[in-house]
Design a protein around this motif. Sequence first.
Motif, PDB file in Angstrom:
ATOM      1  N   PRO A   8       0.320  56.132  16.462  1.00 55.91           N
ATOM      2  CA  PRO A   8       1.373  54.789  17.400  1.00 55.91           C
ATOM      3  C   PRO A   8       1.200  55.022  18.859  1.00 55.91           C
ATOM      4  N   THR A   9       0.732  54.003  19.219  1.00 59.51           N
ATOM      5  CA  THR A   9       0.108  54.130  21.116  1.00 59.51           C
ATOM      6  C   THR A   9       1.029  53.174  22.291  1.00 59.51           C
ATOM      7  N   ALA A  10       2.332  53.109  21.220  1.00 59.97           N
ATOM      8  CA  ALA A  10       3.692  52.045  21.916  1.00 59.97           C
ATOM      9  C   ALA A  10       4.212  52.390  23.167  1.00 59.97           C
ATOM     10  N   GLY A  11       3.866  53.895  23.354  1.00 59.47           N
ATOM     11  CA  GLY A  11       5.064  54.616  24.622  1.00 59.47           C
ATOM     12  C   GLY A  11       4.314  54.478  25.700  1.00 59.47           C
ATOM     13  N   PHE A  12       5.855  54.061  26.268  1.00 55.38           N
ATOM     14  CA  PHE A  12       5.503  53.894  27.927  1.00 55.38           C
ATOM     15  C   PHE A  12       4.953  55.167  28.164  1.00 55.38           C
ATOM     16  N   GLY A  13       4.544  55.892  28.185  1.00 57.90           N
ATOM     17  CA  GLY A  13       3.543  57.823  29.234  1.00 57.90           C
ATOM     18  C   GLY A  13       3.718  57.856  30.461  1.00 57.90           C
ATOM     19  N   THR A  14       5.200  57.797  30.731  1.00 55.15           N
ATOM     20  CA  THR A  14       6.212  57.915  31.383  1.00 55.15           C
ATOM     21  C   THR A  14       5.768  59.364  32.317  1.00 55.15           C
ATOM     22  N   ARG A  15       5.236  60.312  31.368  1.00 53.62           N
ATOM     23  CA  ARG A  15       4.652  60.829  32.690  1.00 53.62           C
ATOM     24  C   ARG A  15       3.964  61.180  33.170  1.00 53.62           C
ATOM     25  N   PHE A  16       2.747  60.285  33.120  1.00 53.63           N
ATOM     26  CA  PHE A  16       1.376  59.832  34.144  1.00 53.63           C
ATOM     27  C   PHE A  16       1.493  58.945  34.527  1.00 53.63           C
ATOM     28  N   HIS A  58       1.222  46.193  26.809  1.00 54.54           N
ATOM     29  CA  HIS A  58       0.058  46.971  27.887  1.00 54.54           C
ATOM     30  C   HIS A  58      -0.959  47.939  27.401  1.00 54.54           C
ATOM     31  N   LYS A  59      -1.219  47.259  26.318  1.00 54.48           N
ATOM     32  CA  LYS A  59      -1.825  48.958  25.385  1.00 54.48           C
ATOM     33  C   LYS A  59      -3.513  47.455  24.813  1.00 54.48           C
ATOM     34  N   ARG A  60      -3.567  46.640  25.762  1.00 56.85           N
ATOM     35  CA  ARG A  60      -4.625  45.840  25.345  1.00 56.85           C
ATOM     36  C   ARG A  60      -6.728  46.435  25.178  1.00 56.85           C
ATOM     37  N   ARG A 101       2.564  44.660  16.703  1.00 56.69           N
ATOM     38  CA  ARG A 101       3.261  45.481  17.657  1.00 56.69           C
ATOM     39  C   ARG A 101       4.718  45.732  17.680  1.00 56.69           C
ATOM     40  N   GLN A 102       4.865  46.819  18.212  1.00 59.42           N
ATOM     41  CA  GLN A 102       5.998  47.591  18.653  1.00 59.42           C
ATOM     42  C   GLN A 102       6.649  46.987  19.811  1.00 59.42           C
ATOM     43  N   LYS A 103       7.521  45.621  19.760  1.00 64.32           N
ATOM     44  CA  LYS A 103       8.288  45.027  20.686  1.00 64.32           C
ATOM     45  C   LYS A 103       8.884  45.810  21.987  1.00 64.32           C
ATOM     46  N   GLU A 104       9.392  47.255  21.306  1.00 59.78           N
ATOM     47  CA  GLU A 104      10.084  47.795  22.365  1.00 59.78           C
ATOM     48  C   GLU A 104       9.469  49.303  22.060  1.00 59.78           C
ATOM     49  N   PRO A 105       9.156  49.978  23.106  1.00 51.91           N
ATOM     50  CA  PRO A 105       8.679  51.539  22.794  1.00 51.91           C
ATOM     51  C   PRO A 105      10.406  52.552  22.060  1.00 51.91           C
ATOM     52  N   LYS A 106      10.938  52.210  21.267  1.00 53.16           N
ATOM     53  CA  LYS A 106      12.155  52.807  20.824  1.00 53.16           C
ATOM     54  C   LYS A 106      11.577  54.030  19.860  1.00 53.16           C
ATOM     55  N   GLY A 107      10.876  54.656  20.285  1.00 56.49           N
ATOM     56  CA  GLY A 107      10.705  55.873  19.330  1.00 56.49           C
ATOM     57  C   GLY A 107       9.932  56.141  18.775  1.00 56.49           C
ATOM     58  N   LEU A 108       9.214  57.526  18.489  1.00 57.78           N
ATOM     59  CA  LEU A 108       8.305  57.193  17.274  1.00 57.78           C
ATOM     60  C   LEU A 108       8.929  57.250  16.270  1.00 57.78           C
ATOM     61  N   GLY A 109       9.678  57.534  15.814  1.00 59.67           N
ATOM     62  CA  GLY A 109      10.559  56.880  14.212  1.00 59.67           C
ATOM     63  C   GLY A 109      10.236  55.791  13.676  1.00 59.67           C
ATOM     64  N   SER A 127      -1.037  59.577  12.758  1.00 57.99           N
ATOM     65  CA  SER A 127      -1.459  60.860  14.239  1.00 57.99           C
ATOM     66  C   SER A 127      -1.427  60.565  15.401  1.00 57.99           C
ATOM     67  N   LEU A 128      -1.136  61.533  16.035  1.00 59.32           N
ATOM     68  CA  LEU A 128      -0.697  61.261  17.474  1.00 59.32           C
ATOM     69  C   LEU A 128      -2.208  61.027  18.507  1.00 59.32           C
ATOM     70  N   PRO A 129      -2.159  60.084  19.425  1.00 57.46           N
ATOM     71  CA  PRO A 129      -3.227  59.590  19.781  1.00 57.46           C
ATOM     72  C   PRO A 129      -3.520  60.968  21.066  1.00 57.46           C
TER      73      PRO A 129
HETATM   74  P1  UTP Z   1       4.976  60.666  23.522  1.00 61.51           P
HETATM   75  O1  UTP Z   1       6.302  60.688  23.728  1.00 61.51           O
HETATM   76  O2  UTP Z   1       3.858  61.674  23.857  1.00 61.51           O
HETATM   77  O3  UTP Z   1       4.380  59.937  24.262  1.00 61.51           O
HETATM   78  O4  UTP Z   1       5.202  59.748  22.009  1.00 61.51           O
HETATM   79  P2  UTP Z   1       4.707  58.833  24.905  1.00 61.51           P
HETATM   80  O5  UTP Z   1       6.236  58.107  25.059  1.00 61.51           O
HETATM   81  O6  UTP Z   1       4.002  57.709  25.991  1.00 61.51           O
HETATM   82  O7  UTP Z   1       5.201  59.496  26.774  1.00 61.51           O
HETATM   83  P3  UTP Z   1       6.710  59.777  27.792  1.00 61.51           P
HETATM   84  O8  UTP Z   1       7.141  60.418  26.858  1.00 61.51           O
HETATM   85  O9  UTP Z   1       6.586  58.052  28.070  1.00 61.51           O
HETATM   86  O10 UTP Z   1       5.477  60.228  28.891  1.00 61.51           O
HETATM   87  C1  UTP Z   1       3.720  60.170  20.811  1.00 61.51           C
HETATM   88  C2  UTP Z   1       2.781  59.270  20.819  1.00 61.51           C
HETATM   89  O11 UTP Z   1       3.876  58.139  20.514  1.00 61.51           O
HETATM   90  C3  UTP Z   1       4.115  56.921  20.631  1.00 61.51           C
HETATM   91  C4  UTP Z   1       3.373  57.053  22.207  1.00 61.51           C
HETATM   92  O12 UTP Z   1       1.755  55.739  22.737  1.00 61.51           O
HETATM   93  C5  UTP Z   1       2.548  57.937  22.246  1.00 61.51           C
HETATM   94  O13 UTP Z   1       0.994  57.991  21.893  1.00 61.51           O
HETATM   95  N1  UTP Z   1       5.399  55.587  20.666  1.00 61.51           N
HETATM   96  C6  UTP Z   1       6.105  56.866  21.211  1.00 61.51           C
HETATM   97  C7  UTP Z   1       4.990  55.194  20.384  1.00 61.51           C
HETATM   98  O14 UTP Z   1       4.353  54.787  19.364  1.00 61.51           O
HETATM   99  N2  UTP Z   1       6.246  54.284  20.447  1.00 61.51           N
HETATM  100  C8  UTP Z   1       7.248  54.480  20.760  1.00 61.51           C
HETATM  101  O15 UTP Z   1       8.450  54.169  20.958  1.00 61.51           O
HETATM  102  C9  UTP Z   1       7.420  56.094  21.430  1.00 61.51           C
END
Ligand code: UTP
Length: 287
Positions: A8-16, A58-60, A101-109, A127-129
Amino acid sequence: MVRKAVIPTAGFGTRFLPATKSMPKEMFPIINKPIIQFVVEEALDAGIENFVFITGRHKRPIEHHFDINRDLEEVLKNSNKLELLENVKKISHLINPIYIRQKEPKGLGDAVLVSEPVVGDEPFIVSLPDVIVEGGTEVLKKMIEIFNMFGKGVVALYEVPEEEVSSYGIAKVKEVEEDVLLIEDLVEKPSLEEAPSNLAIVGRYLFTPKIFKKLRETKPGKGGEVQLTDAMRKLLEEEALYAYKVKSKVYDTGTPLGYIKTLLEFALKEEDIRGELEAYLRETLLK
Ligand code: UTP
């Protein structure tokens, strides 16, 4: 047989942010290799054949990384940089990726659930990347071995220091045999008092397809996101879930501090960097 890995790589990575506004944190380099490549190679060496990436708009750069770049190859060839050329070519032939595509980052689940049409009715790895596991291939192999023994899901756990317990999903466990545990309960980001142990989920999971049904039944929890841990707790009501205790080092690159620590440790392992870096660090710290 475990053949598929979901990344899963669709998160926004807000901490960065703002670095992650257009650049995936999974592509941040450890010296010269993006973090996600470590995670892919680890699974590849453990025998995984199919890679399913859950991505967002944004993951191209991740797609480009595992693809062929003819222009670059041409330039490297013409300038006789053959070693680099081989390296670049090797990455494009490493895997035949599938992107969803996960159209919106609605969580790892939710991200894991998006993979269902491709994973189908098979056990699979998640595997979390943003986590690098030292000797990670052996860890995955061991997890697959435990799955083959019991036919149930397996999660990698790692002992974290007390002050970090509240940053992770923490497991209550019972020992089955050395390093093989049975999960009795899971708590997401508990306070130190609530934490049933200091064994944290580190970002390597092996699930049976039953997890999809549980994910569908899971309502958004913390932060309005569908939490993978919540679905795993539901799964526990019906099916055993095993754990493998990781003894080697786990690098969590998901926060700026974690990333810097990882980068430093890997840099100190590089012969051509170590000497000068060590001297520089000493000098800087003594200032
Ligand atoms: P993280 O919580 O570490 O990533 O999720 P994040 O959400 O991108 O970062 P913050 O919390 O906003 O800083 C672990 C992994 O799960 C993916 C993220 O891309 C990350 O690799 N993820 C998370 C998704 O694919 N979709 C989601 O909705 C949330």
